[in-house]
Design a protein around this motif. Structure first.
Motif, mmCIF file in Angstrom:
data_model
loop_
_atom_site.group_PDB
_atom_site.id
_atom_site.type_symbol
_atom_site.label_atom_id
_atom_site.label_comp_id
_atom_site.label_asym_id
_atom_site.label_seq_id
_atom_site.Cartn_x
_atom_site.Cartn_y
_atom_site.Cartn_z
ATOM 1 N N ARG A 51 17.927 33.957 10.534
ATOM 2 C CA ARG A 51 17.084 33.758 11.722
ATOM 3 C C ARG A 51 15.987 32.731 11.418
ATOM 4 O O ARG A 51 14.867 32.837 11.905
ATOM 5 C CB ARG A 51 16.446 35.078 12.151
ATOM 6 N N ILE A 52 16.315 31.738 10.618
ATOM 7 C CA ILE A 52 15.326 30.776 10.140
ATOM 8 C C ILE A 52 14.609 30.055 11.278
ATOM 9 O O ILE A 52 13.414 29.767 11.184
ATOM 10 C CB ILE A 52 15.946 29.787 9.118
ATOM 11 N N GLU A 53 15.300 29.803 12.385
ATOM 12 C CA GLU A 53 14.637 29.073 13.468
ATOM 13 C C GLU A 53 13.549 29.905 14.142
ATOM 14 O O GLU A 53 12.740 29.377 14.897
ATOM 15 C CB GLU A 53 15.637 28.544 14.503
ATOM 16 N N THR A 54 13.481 31.217 13.857
ATOM 17 C CA THR A 54 12.427 32.049 14.438
ATOM 18 C C THR A 54 11.089 31.850 13.727
ATOM 19 O O THR A 54 10.043 32.193 14.287
ATOM 20 C CB THR A 54 12.784 33.552 14.401
ATOM 21 N N TRP A 55 11.113 31.313 12.514
ATOM 22 C CA TRP A 55 9.848 31.089 11.791
ATOM 23 C C TRP A 55 9.668 29.646 11.324
ATOM 24 O O TRP A 55 8.557 29.228 11.028
ATOM 25 C CB TRP A 55 9.712 32.058 10.613
ATOM 26 N N SER A 79 8.043 20.478 14.871
ATOM 27 C CA SER A 79 7.474 19.424 14.024
ATOM 28 C C SER A 79 8.289 19.129 12.774
ATOM 29 O O SER A 79 8.189 18.037 12.224
ATOM 30 C CB SER A 79 6.055 19.805 13.603
ATOM 31 N N HIS A 80 9.086 20.074 12.310
ATOM 32 C CA HIS A 80 9.792 19.936 11.041
ATOM 33 C C HIS A 80 11.293 19.765 11.262
ATOM 34 O O HIS A 80 12.087 20.669 11.006
ATOM 35 C CB HIS A 80 9.518 21.143 10.148
ATOM 36 N N HIS A 81 11.659 18.606 11.781
ATOM 37 C CA HIS A 81 13.069 18.264 11.951
ATOM 38 C C HIS A 81 13.209 16.773 11.716
ATOM 39 O O HIS A 81 12.239 16.026 11.762
ATOM 40 C CB HIS A 81 13.578 18.679 13.337
ATOM 41 N N CYS A 84 14.831 19.702 18.078
ATOM 42 C CA CYS A 84 15.655 20.624 17.294
ATOM 43 C C CYS A 84 15.911 21.894 18.092
ATOM 44 O O CYS A 84 14.978 22.505 18.613
ATOM 45 C CB CYS A 84 14.942 20.939 15.981
ATOM 46 N N ALA A 85 17.167 22.296 18.175
ATOM 47 C CA ALA A 85 17.544 23.527 18.859
ATOM 48 C C ALA A 85 17.739 24.675 17.881
ATOM 49 O O ALA A 85 17.499 25.827 18.224
ATOM 50 C CB ALA A 85 18.832 23.317 19.654
ATOM 51 N N ALA A 86 18.171 24.366 16.656
ATOM 52 C CA ALA A 86 18.465 25.421 15.679
ATOM 53 C C ALA A 86 18.422 24.869 14.270
ATOM 54 O O ALA A 86 18.684 23.686 14.042
ATOM 55 C CB ALA A 86 19.845 26.020 15.950
ATOM 56 N N GLU A 139 20.072 21.095 10.605
ATOM 57 C CA GLU A 139 19.501 21.321 11.922
ATOM 58 C C GLU A 139 20.498 20.842 12.967
ATOM 59 O O GLU A 139 21.304 19.951 12.710
ATOM 60 C CB GLU A 139 18.176 20.568 12.095
ATOM 61 N N ARG A 140 20.415 21.458 14.132
ATOM 62 C CA ARG A 140 21.231 21.023 15.268
ATOM 63 C C ARG A 140 20.263 20.662 16.393
ATOM 64 O O ARG A 140 19.432 21.480 16.802
ATOM 65 C CB ARG A 140 22.171 22.129 15.725
ATOM 66 N N GLY A 141 20.376 19.435 16.872
ATOM 67 C CA GLY A 141 19.518 18.980 17.952
ATOM 68 C C GLY A 141 19.962 19.532 19.289
ATOM 69 O O GLY A 141 21.084 20.026 19.437
#
Length: 164
Positions: free
Chosen positions: A33-37, A42-44, A50-52, A65-67
């Motif tokens: 669940r990394i995209e939750t934190w 800013s960090h992509h 960034c979507a995920a 990352e997936r845009g």
């Protein structure tokens, strides 16, 4: 005052935090669940928002990352996958925040149960000497409030409020 890093010096960022979550949940939030934190706004590195952020759950898996446009940008790979105890990620983003397959630094994250509701998380981002002349600057970025410090603070909040 300027600091320099010798070519053979080991450059490492180490962080330890305690999260109010059982070890299995802490591991799941960190990896699955990394995209939750992770601060995806800013960090992509992709051109699109960034979507995920994805860590494929096996050794040899990708970290990327997936845009919002569906384009995937690789950050590195999974070197070690030991649920619920440890994950080692290869970080391959240059000082210019571009994927560099020749660059190899490692983010080693270890999870240790303190009791059934608290977990110590030890993070070591090592091999930063691979950045050469940029090693000190990159160390300082990774050790900053917008680097691992801030991201781990956000992880503690999210994991502490999560449910299995």
């Amino acid at each position: 005052m300027s600091r320099s890093i010798g070519q053979t010096a080991s450059v490492v960022v180490r962080k330890s935090i305690t999260v109010a979550a059982p070890i299995a949940l802490a591991f799941e939030v960190f990896t699955g669940r990394i995209e939750t934190w992770w601060p995806i706004a800013s960090h992509h590195i992709g051109e699109a928002d960034c979507a995920a952020v994805v860590i494929e759950p096996h050794a040899g898996g990708r970290w990327f990352e997936r845009g919002v446009n569906g384009v995937e940008c690789v950050w590195g790979s999974v070197l070690v996958w030991e649920p619920t105890r440890r994950v080692v990620l290869v970080w391959q983003l240059s000082a210019q925040w571009q994927f560099d397959p020749a660059l190899h630094t490692e983010v080693d994250v270890r999870f240790t149960a303190i009791d059934d509701q608290r977990t110590r998380v030890d993070l070591e981002h090592r091999g930063l000497e691979a950045y050469g002349a940029d090693a000190t600057a990159m160390h300082d970025v990774f050790a900053s409030p917008t680097g691992w410090d801030g991201m781990l603070d956000q992880f503690v909040q999210v994991a502490g409020q999560s449910r299995a």
